[in-house]
Motif scaffolding. Structure first.
Motif, PDB file in Angstrom:
ATOM      1  N   ILE A  44       0.842  -1.203   0.000  1.00  0.00           N
ATOM      2  CA  ILE A  44       0.000   0.000   0.000  1.00  0.00           C
ATOM      3  C   ILE A  44       0.875   1.251   0.000  1.00  0.00           C
ATOM      4  O   ILE A  44       0.601   2.211  -0.722  1.00  0.00           O
ATOM      5  CB  ILE A  44      -0.953  -0.008   1.216  1.00  0.00           C
ATOM      6  CG1 ILE A  44      -1.991  -1.131   1.061  1.00  0.00           C
ATOM      7  CG2 ILE A  44      -1.637   1.343   1.387  1.00  0.00           C
ATOM      8  CD1 ILE A  44      -2.778  -1.410   2.326  1.00  0.00           C
ATOM      9  N   TRP A  45       1.938   1.235   0.798  1.00  0.00           N
ATOM     10  CA  TRP A  45       2.842   2.386   0.870  1.00  0.00           C
ATOM     11  C   TRP A  45       3.414   2.703  -0.505  1.00  0.00           C
ATOM     12  O   TRP A  45       3.414   3.847  -0.949  1.00  0.00           O
ATOM     13  CB  TRP A  45       3.961   2.099   1.873  1.00  0.00           C
ATOM     14  CG  TRP A  45       4.905   3.244   2.066  1.00  0.00           C
ATOM     15  CD1 TRP A  45       6.138   3.381   1.503  1.00  0.00           C
ATOM     16  CD2 TRP A  45       4.693   4.407   2.858  1.00  0.00           C
ATOM     17  NE1 TRP A  45       6.714   4.562   1.911  1.00  0.00           N
ATOM     18  CE2 TRP A  45       5.841   5.215   2.753  1.00  0.00           C
ATOM     19  CE3 TRP A  45       3.647   4.848   3.659  1.00  0.00           C
ATOM     20  CZ2 TRP A  45       5.964   6.426   3.412  1.00  0.00           C
ATOM     21  CZ3 TRP A  45       3.775   6.059   4.317  1.00  0.00           C
ATOM     22  CH2 TRP A  45       4.915   6.828   4.183  1.00  0.00           C
ATOM     23  N   LYS A  46       3.898   1.683  -1.176  1.00  0.00           N
ATOM     24  CA  LYS A  46       4.498   1.872  -2.499  1.00  0.00           C
ATOM     25  C   LYS A  46       3.465   2.406  -3.490  1.00  0.00           C
ATOM     26  O   LYS A  46       3.738   3.327  -4.257  1.00  0.00           O
ATOM     27  CB  LYS A  46       5.071   0.551  -3.000  1.00  0.00           C
ATOM     28  CG  LYS A  46       5.773   0.663  -4.331  1.00  0.00           C
ATOM     29  CD  LYS A  46       6.392  -0.658  -4.737  1.00  0.00           C
ATOM     30  CE  LYS A  46       7.160  -0.523  -6.034  1.00  0.00           C
ATOM     31  NZ  LYS A  46       7.801  -1.786  -6.418  1.00  0.00           N
ATOM     32  N   GLU A  47       2.267   1.839  -3.446  1.00  0.00           N
ATOM     33  CA  GLU A  47       1.220   2.222  -4.396  1.00  0.00           C
ATOM     34  C   GLU A  47       0.676   3.625  -4.118  1.00  0.00           C
ATOM     35  O   GLU A  47       0.530   4.433  -5.033  1.00  0.00           O
ATOM     36  CB  GLU A  47       0.078   1.210  -4.308  1.00  0.00           C
ATOM     37  CG  GLU A  47      -1.052   1.462  -5.269  1.00  0.00           C
ATOM     38  CD  GLU A  47      -2.136   0.413  -5.126  1.00  0.00           C
ATOM     39  OE1 GLU A  47      -3.308   0.801  -4.992  1.00  0.00           O
ATOM     40  OE2 GLU A  47      -1.800  -0.786  -5.119  1.00  0.00           O
ATOM     41  N   GLU A  48       0.400   3.929  -2.863  1.00  0.00           N
ATOM     42  CA  GLU A  48      -0.240   5.196  -2.514  1.00  0.00           C
ATOM     43  C   GLU A  48       0.733   6.387  -2.487  1.00  0.00           C
ATOM     44  O   GLU A  48       0.356   7.493  -2.821  1.00  0.00           O
ATOM     45  CB  GLU A  48      -0.942   5.090  -1.152  1.00  0.00           C
ATOM     46  CG  GLU A  48      -2.134   4.168  -1.155  1.00  0.00           C
ATOM     47  CD  GLU A  48      -3.284   4.686  -1.997  1.00  0.00           C
ATOM     48  OE1 GLU A  48      -3.568   5.902  -1.960  1.00  0.00           O
ATOM     49  OE2 GLU A  48      -3.894   3.879  -2.705  1.00  0.00           O
ATOM     50  N   MET A  49       1.965   6.152  -2.070  1.00  0.00           N
ATOM     51  CA  MET A  49       2.909   7.253  -1.938  1.00  0.00           C
ATOM     52  C   MET A  49       3.650   7.552  -3.236  1.00  0.00           C
ATOM     53  O   MET A  49       4.216   8.622  -3.387  1.00  0.00           O
ATOM     54  CB  MET A  49       3.918   6.976  -0.818  1.00  0.00           C
ATOM     55  CG  MET A  49       3.258   6.792   0.534  1.00  0.00           C
ATOM     56  SD  MET A  49       2.071   8.075   0.962  1.00  0.00           S
ATOM     57  CE  MET A  49       3.111   9.224   1.790  1.00  0.00           C
ATOM     58  N   GLY A  50       3.663   6.621  -4.146  1.00  0.00           N
ATOM     59  CA  GLY A  50       4.284   6.846  -5.443  1.00  0.00           C
ATOM     60  C   GLY A  50       5.770   6.519  -5.444  1.00  0.00           C
ATOM     61  O   GLY A  50       6.385   6.328  -4.395  1.00  0.00           O
ATOM     62  N   PRO A  51       6.348   6.491  -6.642  1.00  0.00           N
ATOM     63  CA  PRO A  51       7.747   6.064  -6.770  1.00  0.00           C
ATOM     64  C   PRO A  51       8.762   7.006  -6.138  1.00  0.00           C
ATOM     65  O   PRO A  51       9.804   6.563  -5.652  1.00  0.00           O
ATOM     66  CB  PRO A  51       7.954   5.973  -8.282  1.00  0.00           C
ATOM     67  CG  PRO A  51       6.869   6.788  -8.886  1.00  0.00           C
ATOM     68  CD  PRO A  51       5.727   6.759  -7.921  1.00  0.00           C
TER      69      PRO A  51
END
Length: 106
Positions: A44-51
């Motif tokens: 979720i962190w990777k997906e929601e916060m972006g690259p």
């Protein structure tokens, strides 16, 4: 001659969706449940916060409701420290449960 009826439906069917069965299995084991939640938080962190933000994230640790976020940028650390309530809300919303109660940005 004896006539015998053959019943093809001898075994009772358990009409349970596979995802529900997996969730029940994971939920029955505390350690497995905690590890599953930790891995979901990382996704979720990777997906929601972006690259960009994800690239500054060194490590995420989740234990007993507390998420520790280790960052390589002090500026980002300060920015995210001011957004802790929003981070908790976003993670719990995506997890579908109130699993995250505290966030510490390191």
């Amino acid at each position: 001659m004896l006539s015998m009826k053959v019943h093809l439906n001898i075994v009772k069917k358990n009409d349970q969706v596979l995802s529900d069965a997996i969730q029940a299995f994971i939920g029955s084991n505390k350690k497995l449940s905690s590890q599953y939640t930790a891995n979901r938080i990382k996704s979720i962190w990777k997906e929601e916060m972006g690259p960009t933000i994800f690239s500054y994230t060194k490590k995420l640790q989740f234990n007993k409701g507390t998420l520790r976020i280790y960052l390589t940028s002090s500026t980002l650390r300060q920015e995210l420290s001011m957004s802790i309530p929003q981070i908790i809300s976003m993670l719990n919303r995506e997890l579908g449960a109130n699993s995250v109660s505290k966030v510490i940005v390191c």
